[in-house]
Design a protein around this motif. Structure first.
Motif, PDB file in Angstrom:
ATOM      1  N   LEU A   1       0.807  -1.205   0.000  1.00 59.09           N
ATOM      2  CA  LEU A   1       0.000   0.000   0.000  1.00 59.09           C
ATOM      3  C   LEU A   1       0.850   1.269   0.000  1.00 59.09           C
ATOM      4  CD1 LEU A   1      -2.811  -1.038   2.515  1.00 59.09           C
ATOM      5  CD2 LEU A   1      -2.894  -1.057   0.009  1.00 59.09           C
ATOM      6  N   TRP A   2       1.801   1.348   0.898  1.00 58.81           N
ATOM      7  CA  TRP A   2       2.601   2.574   1.013  1.00 58.81           C
ATOM      8  C   TRP A   2       4.004   2.209   1.503  1.00 58.81           C
ATOM      9  CZ3 TRP A   2       2.369   7.244  -0.811  1.00 58.81           C
ATOM     10  CH2 TRP A   2       3.192   8.242  -0.281  1.00 58.81           C
ATOM     11  N   ASP A   3       5.018   2.596   0.745  1.00 64.46           N
ATOM     12  CA  ASP A   3       6.406   2.302   1.131  1.00 64.46           C
ATOM     13  C   ASP A   3       7.303   3.523   0.986  1.00 64.46           C
ATOM     14  OD1 ASP A   3       6.459   2.552  -1.584  1.00 64.46           O
ATOM     15  OD2 ASP A   3       7.567   0.711  -1.958  1.00 64.46           O
ATOM     16  N   TRP A   4       6.677   4.707   1.001  1.00 70.13           N
ATOM     17  CA  TRP A   4       7.415   5.967   0.921  1.00 70.13           C
ATOM     18  C   TRP A   4       8.213   6.104  -0.381  1.00 70.13           C
ATOM     19  CZ3 TRP A   4       5.745   9.013   4.700  1.00 70.13           C
ATOM     20  CH2 TRP A   4       5.287   8.425   5.870  1.00 70.13           C
ATOM     21  N   GLY A   5       7.701   5.493  -1.431  1.00 69.77           N
ATOM     22  CA  GLY A   5       8.317   5.663  -2.748  1.00 69.77           C
ATOM     23  C   GLY A   5       9.483   4.747  -3.038  1.00 69.77           C
ATOM     24  N   THR A   6       9.723   3.728  -2.208  1.00 70.39           N
ATOM     25  CA  THR A   6      10.875   2.845  -2.427  1.00 70.39           C
ATOM     26  C   THR A   6      10.725   2.028  -3.707  1.00 70.39           C
ATOM     27  OG1 THR A   6      11.241   2.701  -0.043  1.00 70.39           O
ATOM     28  CG2 THR A   6      12.252   1.007  -1.422  1.00 70.39           C
ATOM     29  N   LEU A   7       9.551   1.437  -3.926  1.00 72.81           N
ATOM     30  CA  LEU A   7       9.350   0.621  -5.123  1.00 72.81           C
ATOM     31  C   LEU A   7       9.457   1.462  -6.395  1.00 72.81           C
ATOM     32  CD1 LEU A   7       6.405  -1.708  -3.999  1.00 72.81           C
ATOM     33  CD2 LEU A   7       8.836  -2.237  -4.132  1.00 72.81           C
ATOM     34  N   ARG A   8       8.909   2.670  -6.354  1.00 74.84           N
ATOM     35  CA  ARG A   8       9.012   3.534  -7.538  1.00 74.84           C
ATOM     36  C   ARG A   8      10.455   3.967  -7.784  1.00 74.84           C
ATOM     37  NH1 ARG A   8       5.317   5.312 -10.609  1.00 74.84           N
ATOM     38  NH2 ARG A   8       3.735   4.519  -9.160  1.00 74.84           N
ATOM     39  N   SER A   9      11.224   4.163  -6.725  1.00 66.62           N
ATOM     40  CA  SER A   9      12.640   4.503  -6.896  1.00 66.62           C
ATOM     41  C   SER A   9      13.405   3.340  -7.529  1.00 66.62           C
ATOM     42  CB  SER A   9      13.257   4.865  -5.543  1.00 66.62           C
ATOM     43  OG  SER A   9      14.633   5.103  -5.652  1.00 66.62           O
ATOM     44  N   LYS A  10      13.099   2.115  -7.108  1.00 72.28           N
ATOM     45  CA  LYS A  10      13.740   0.951  -7.705  1.00 72.28           C
ATOM     46  C   LYS A  10      13.365   0.810  -9.182  1.00 72.28           C
ATOM     47  CE  LYS A  10      14.139  -1.724  -3.432  1.00 72.28           C
ATOM     48  NZ  LYS A  10      13.764  -2.974  -2.723  1.00 72.28           N
ATOM     49  N   LEU A  11      12.129   1.185  -9.529  1.00 72.44           N
ATOM     50  CA  LEU A  11      11.714   1.126 -10.917  1.00 72.44           C
ATOM     51  C   LEU A  11      12.494   2.141 -11.756  1.00 72.44           C
ATOM     52  CD1 LEU A  11       9.889   0.092 -13.164  1.00 72.44           C
ATOM     53  CD2 LEU A  11       8.117   1.715 -12.395  1.00 72.44           C
ATOM     54  N   ARG A  12      12.701   3.327 -11.211  1.00 74.43           N
ATOM     55  CA  ARG A  12      13.484   4.320 -11.943  1.00 74.43           C
ATOM     56  C   ARG A  12      14.929   3.850 -12.129  1.00 74.43           C
ATOM     57  NH1 ARG A  12      10.453   8.083  -8.733  1.00 74.43           N
ATOM     58  NH2 ARG A  12      12.172   8.177  -7.223  1.00 74.43           N
ATOM     59  N   GLN A  13      15.499   3.222 -11.108  1.00 69.01           N
ATOM     60  CA  GLN A  13      16.850   2.679 -11.255  1.00 69.01           C
ATOM     61  C   GLN A  13      16.907   1.638 -12.381  1.00 69.01           C
ATOM     62  OE1 GLN A  13      17.679   1.225  -7.293  1.00 69.01           O
ATOM     63  NE2 GLN A  13      18.915   3.024  -6.790  1.00 69.01           N
ATOM     64  N   ALA A  14      15.904   0.782 -12.443  1.00 67.90           N
ATOM     65  CA  ALA A  14      15.870  -0.229 -13.502  1.00 67.90           C
ATOM     66  C   ALA A  14      15.754   0.431 -14.871  1.00 67.90           C
ATOM     67  CB  ALA A  14      14.719  -1.203 -13.270  1.00 67.90           C
ATOM     68  N   ASP A  15      14.976   1.517 -14.969  1.00 67.83           N
ATOM     69  CA  ASP A  15      14.863   2.229 -16.245  1.00 67.83           C
ATOM     70  C   ASP A  15      16.201   2.833 -16.653  1.00 67.83           C
ATOM     71  OD1 ASP A  15      12.189   1.649 -16.559  1.00 67.83           O
ATOM     72  OD2 ASP A  15      11.519   3.436 -15.471  1.00 67.83           O
ATOM     73  N   PHE A  16      16.943   3.377 -15.690  1.00 71.69           N
ATOM     74  CA  PHE A  16      18.258   3.956 -15.999  1.00 71.69           C
ATOM     75  C   PHE A  16      19.207   2.888 -16.547  1.00 71.69           C
ATOM     76  CE2 PHE A  16      17.374   7.161 -12.386  1.00 71.69           C
ATOM     77  CZ  PHE A  16      16.568   7.904 -13.239  1.00 71.69           C
TER      78      PHE A  16
END
Length: 489
Positions: A374-389
């Protein structure tokens, strides 16, 4: 002797003595002091002087002496033998091979992680009784003695498990490890090829230097005979002597170079330093050069650098997919079959309800867990951005690798083609130089040529033969470098 007499002697006065005696004593003391000073200086010099130099050891051979176990007949080594031996002893290649095997095990582990995990669990729970009822003091225990004998099964149902993302990623990692091992093997092939043919050409140059030394010796003999016959000047003999001494020095250097290259090859192909071997000279055996179209086609299919870049991009794509699937719910299943009772039997009387009689104990229960992020303070989205990079970088690296490999393929093929042409030209040059030396020597014996012409013809022949040998080695090394892109042809 009283104190007054001592004082009198020191002051130059004596009881009943003459003034001459008063002058002798100070002179005696002065001489004694000089003697002591000289003795002290001699002792100090003896202590500080370096020890007497020992006799110098006799001059040793510049080449390593061969141990007793290497004094038998030498081992004949071909290029194929040298490559096989190097693959068993080279630390860098064996390290890449170890990484390849480790990647294979990672793939097996990733495959097994998608399957249910089966286990067996045996427990005994002993609880203190309450002294009134047959139950234990803890509400979770229905008796003082509880036995658990479970066959367990665990399965995580995630998007990555269902799509096989981790398993596919391990396949890409294994492919990268395989390609890197192939890169290490091809690089080792180039190194061994260069070292092997360096020894072969060193052996040829040694033979050329030996022949040149013999030619210089014969020419020196001719000039001496001609001088004795009154048909040549002494300056011709001096020039021939200079040429002989130069060839003698060149022969020694050629021998040293041959032994040095032998040591280099020995380090690559033997587990212990062993010089008791000979390298087979196959430079005169023609090696065909494929067309550039064939080389380009083989490089497109079998180039390990492109394979590494391609599989790295594949890994980054799977990382993006795995980062996106982390936003989805996760289901965990833990079914259990077995017994949990107050006795180890298929039927048991429960201490809490003895009036029920013997009841069956074997059975199952299933525990299912649903986890929703539900809420992880943006950790999963940050990992997704790293994968995109990483995905963007892998795409750029693949494009650059393709351009680099194509450019290096052009350069390697051009080097091989030019080296192949130089072999034919320099072979003719060496043949002409040999014929020129023969004719000039005959002319000198007939009085129609000078010493300088003979010496120049000898030097030209040596240079031409060495250049021809170097051209053959250059062509073989160019073929080895080309095969790092195309594979064996």
């Amino acid at each position: 002797m009283t104190g007054a007499r001592v004082k009198s002697l020191l002051s130059g006065k004596s009881f009943g003595g003459t003034r001459r005696t008063a002058h002798i004593l100070p002179a005696f003391c002065y001489g004694l002091g000089l003697l002591l000073i000289c003795l002290g200086a001699s002792v100090a010099e003896a202590q500080t002087a370096p020890p007497q130099a020992t006799l110098e050891a006799p001059v040793q051979l510049v080449y390593p002496p061969k141990p007793a176990e290497q004094t038998g007949p030498p081992v004949t080594i071909t290029l194929a033998d040298a490559l096989q031996r190097a693959l068993k002893n080279n630390a860098e290649f064996l390290s890449a091979l170890s990484d390849q095997r480790s990647a294979r095990e990672d793939r097996l582990q990733a495959r097994n992680a998608r399957l249910p995990q089966v286990g067996f669990r045996s427990e005994y729970l002993g609880t203190q009784g309450n002294g009134i009822t047959p139950n234990g003091r803890y509400v979770t225990q229905d008796g003082v003695h509880v036995y658990r004998e479970w066959a367990t099964l665990h399965q995580d149902l995630t998007a990555n498990v269902l799509m096989g993302t981790d398993y596919k990623r391990s396949l890409a990692a294994e492919a990268i490890a395989n390609a890197k091992a192939e890169i290490a093997r091809r690089g080792l092939t180039v190194t061994v090829t260069k070292t092997f043919y360096a020894l072969v050409v060193a052996q040829r140059k040694y033979a050329t230097a030996q022949e040149a030394l013999e030619q210089a010796r014969r020419f020196l003999q001719i000039t001496e005979d001609t001088e004795r016959a009154g048909q040549a000047a002494h300056s011709d003999v001096i020039k021939a002597q200079i040429q002989y001494q130069q060839q003698e020095a060149a022969f020694t250097e050629a021998n040293l170079g041959m032994e040095d290259t032998r040591l280099d090859l020995s380090v690559l192909i033997f587990p212990t330093l062993d010089e008791n071997f000979t390298a087979v000279d196959d430079l005169d055996t023609p090696r065909p050069l494929p067309t550039f179209g064939e080389s380009q086609e083989m490089a497109a299919r079998m180039n390990p650098d492109i394979r590494v870049a391609t599989e790295t991009l594949r890994q980054s794509n799977l990382d993006v997919k795995g980062a996106k699937s982390a936003f989805l719910p996760v289901i965990a299943l833990d079914p259990v079959w077995g017994l949990e009772a107050n006795c180890l039997a298929t039927h048991c009387i429960y201490t809490a309800i003895p009036e029920a009689g013997a009841t069956p104990t074997l059975g199952y229960f299933i525990q299912a867990t649903l986890t929703v992020p539900l809420w992880d303070w943006g950790t999963l989205r940050s990992k997704l951005r790293q994968a995109d990079f990483r995905q963007e970088q892998a795409q750029v690296s693949l494009s650059q690798t393709q351009r680099r490999v194509l450019a290096e393929l052009y350069a390697a093929y051009n080097e091989a083609a030019v080296a192949r042409q130089e072999v034919d030209k320099l072979r003719q040059t060496a043949d002409l130089a040999g014929e020129s030396l023969r004719l000039v020597t005959l002319r000198y014996q007939g009085g129609s040529s000078t010493t300088l012409e003979v010496v120049d013809a000898q030097t030209t022949l040596i240079t031409a033969r060495n250049a021809y040998d170097d051209a053959q080695v250059r062509y073989r090394n160019a073929l080895a470098a080309l095969q790092t892109f195309t594979g064996t042809f």
